[in-house]
Design a protein around this motif. Structure first.
Motif, PDB file in Angstrom:
ATOM      1  N   ARG A  69      31.194  14.396  -5.747  1.00  0.00           N
ATOM      2  CA  ARG A  69      31.978  13.964  -4.888  1.00  0.00           C
ATOM      3  C   ARG A  69      33.318  13.090  -5.902  1.00  0.00           C
ATOM      4  O   ARG A  69      32.951  12.598  -6.827  1.00  0.00           O
ATOM      5  CB  ARG A  69      31.273  12.814  -3.983  1.00  0.00           C
ATOM      6  N   LYS A  83      32.827   8.294  -5.469  1.00  0.00           N
ATOM      7  CA  LYS A  83      31.501   7.929  -5.498  1.00  0.00           C
ATOM      8  C   LYS A  83      31.211   6.923  -4.120  1.00  0.00           C
ATOM      9  O   LYS A  83      32.144   5.979  -4.135  1.00  0.00           O
ATOM     10  CB  LYS A  83      31.160   7.402  -6.723  1.00  0.00           C
ATOM     11  N   ASN A 127      26.234  12.057  -3.811  1.00  0.00           N
ATOM     12  CA  ASN A 127      27.484  11.945  -4.305  1.00  0.00           C
ATOM     13  C   ASN A 127      27.502  13.432  -5.244  1.00  0.00           C
ATOM     14  O   ASN A 127      28.501  13.712  -5.659  1.00  0.00           O
ATOM     15  CB  ASN A 127      27.349  10.923  -5.466  1.00  0.00           C
TER      16      ASN A 127
END
Length: 52
Positions: A9, A12, A19
């Motif tokens: 991701r 975060k 994530n």
């Protein structure tokens, strides 16, 4: 054929949000001719006990 890609991701998020994730892509094949075993390649080391 199987393809696996890992993703992280960009922004975060806090726990319990994920994530990281994986994308598994499957492609139908009509014939199986062989495979490449990455454990036999000097580029990668899958022996965790031997990691330096």
């Amino acid at each position: 054929m199987v393809s696996v890609k890992g993703y992280a991701r960009k922004k975060k998020l806090d726990y319990p949000n994920a994530n990281f994730g994986f994308l598994f892509s499957l492609v139908k094949v009509n014939e199986f001719k062989g495979f490449n075993d990455p454990r036999e390649d000097e580029k990668y080391n899958f022996n965790v006990a031997d990691v330096k």
